[in-house]
Design an enzyme around this catalytic site. Structure first.
Site, PDB file in Angstrom:
ATOM      1  N   GLY A  39     -22.519  47.834  26.860  1.00  0.00           N
ATOM      2  CA  GLY A  39     -22.164  48.811  25.834  1.00  0.00           C
ATOM      3  C   GLY A  39     -20.917  49.600  26.203  1.00  0.00           C
ATOM      4  N   TYR A  40     -20.859  50.018  27.466  1.00  0.00           N
ATOM      5  CA  TYR A  40     -19.703  50.769  27.950  1.00  0.00           C
ATOM      6  C   TYR A  40     -18.441  49.929  27.854  1.00  0.00           C
ATOM      7  CZ  TYR A  40     -17.004  53.795  31.108  1.00  0.00           C
ATOM      8  OH  TYR A  40     -16.050  54.627  31.660  1.00  0.00           O
ATOM      9  N   THR A  41     -18.537  48.660  28.261  1.00  0.00           N
ATOM     10  CA  THR A  41     -17.373  47.781  28.207  1.00  0.00           C
ATOM     11  C   THR A  41     -16.915  47.566  26.769  1.00  0.00           C
ATOM     12  OG1 THR A  41     -18.043  46.655  30.233  1.00  0.00           O
ATOM     13  CG2 THR A  41     -16.522  45.478  28.796  1.00  0.00           C
ATOM     14  N   ALA A  46     -17.354  49.572  24.249  1.00  0.00           N
ATOM     15  CA  ALA A  46     -16.762  50.814  23.754  1.00  0.00           C
ATOM     16  C   ALA A  46     -15.362  51.038  24.302  1.00  0.00           C
ATOM     17  CB  ALA A  46     -17.665  51.997  24.117  1.00  0.00           C
ATOM     18  N   LYS A  47     -15.172  50.765  25.599  1.00  0.00           N
ATOM     19  CA  LYS A  47     -13.867  51.009  26.207  1.00  0.00           C
ATOM     20  C   LYS A  47     -12.836  49.971  25.758  1.00  0.00           C
ATOM     21  CE  LYS A  47     -14.814  54.782  28.430  1.00  0.00           C
ATOM     22  NZ  LYS A  47     -14.178  56.074  28.038  1.00  0.00           N
TER      23      LYS A  47
END
Length: 254
Positions: free
Chosen positions: A158-160, A162-163
């Protein structure tokens, strides 16, 4: 002659300002002359460390508590800031969170929360404030991207996502707003010693592997982002649009 890095008289909004990278960014901008509105889900009304930093630099500070996981709260924040008599000159979109779990077991709630805080809220707030910047013909927007705007990472899907989205949003907004005098760029911190990377710092195997790859030979400090933040917020970066600038000790060049 006034320095192109002088931010005297400017008003900067810094999200995720309570600690870590956000606090360092707010401190750096205040040191260059900007007044600060700090935003965080847990920011104290008065007496916070970031407020003390800003006041020590001789600038004004206002604290706003906003939960970026709440879409309605983010819209209210944008409406509030956009309607003020004193316009926002610099918007630093730094608020963020991370959830670690293998993709095969990554909970839907974690995915949704990370995408809301790290991407959707960033767009909602930037749309509100950016509209006033476009109408005025000036403004600076700085997103906090990541090395995972370029790479895939491990156990942080999820973080990847989003970034990667932040990198794309930076370019998309720059394409639309550059003709109106608004600079939209992003910083991509490397492995910075903050709460978000505590699990990696405490894992001897991962920490050793990370350090071996960083040409600078050390974890970054939040203050390593200071100069780049002031640069992108200043007139010195007037012809820079749509850039994701790594501050990573040389990680991506390895």
């Amino acid at each position: 002659m006034t320095s192109p890095f002088d931010l005297t008289g400017k008003l900067a909004v810094v999200t995720g300002a309570r600690r870590g990278i956000g606090r360092a960014m707010a401190r750096a901008l205040a040191g260059a002359g900007a007044d600060i509105i700090g935003v965080s889900a847990t920011l104290e009304d008065t007496g916070s460390d970031v407020e003390k930093d800003v006041l020590a630099a001789g600038r004004t500070f206002e604290a706003i508590r906003t939960d970026f996981a709440d879409p309605h709260a983010v819209r209210d924040l944008g409406d509030n800031l956009a309607a003020r008599r004193r316009p926002v000159d610099i918007l630093v979109n730094n608020a963020g969170t991370i959830r670690r779990a293998p993709a095969t077991h990554h909970p839907d709630d974690d995915w949704a929360t990370v995408l809301q805080i790290n991407l959707t809220a960033q767009f909602t707030l930037t749309r509100a404030i950016g509209t006033t910047m476009v109408a005025r013909g000036s403004g600076k927007v700085i997103f906090t991207a990541s090395l995972l705007s370029f790479q895939g990472g491990i156990t942080v899907p999820g973080y990847t996502a989003a970034k990667h989205g932040i990198a794309g949003l930076t370019k998309a907004l720059a394409n639309e707003w550059a003709p109106h005098g608004v600079n939209v760029n992003a910083l991509a911190p490397g492995y910075i010693a903050t709460d978000n990377t505590r699990a990696l710092q405490d894992d001897p195997t991962r920490s050793t592997a990370i350090l071996q790859r960083i040409p600078a030979g050390r974890w970054g400090d939040a203050d390593d982002l200071a100069g780049a933040t002031v640069f992108l917020a200043s007139d010195a970066a007037a012809y820079i649009h749509g850039t994701v600038l790594p501050v990573d000790g040389g990680w991506l060049g390895r």
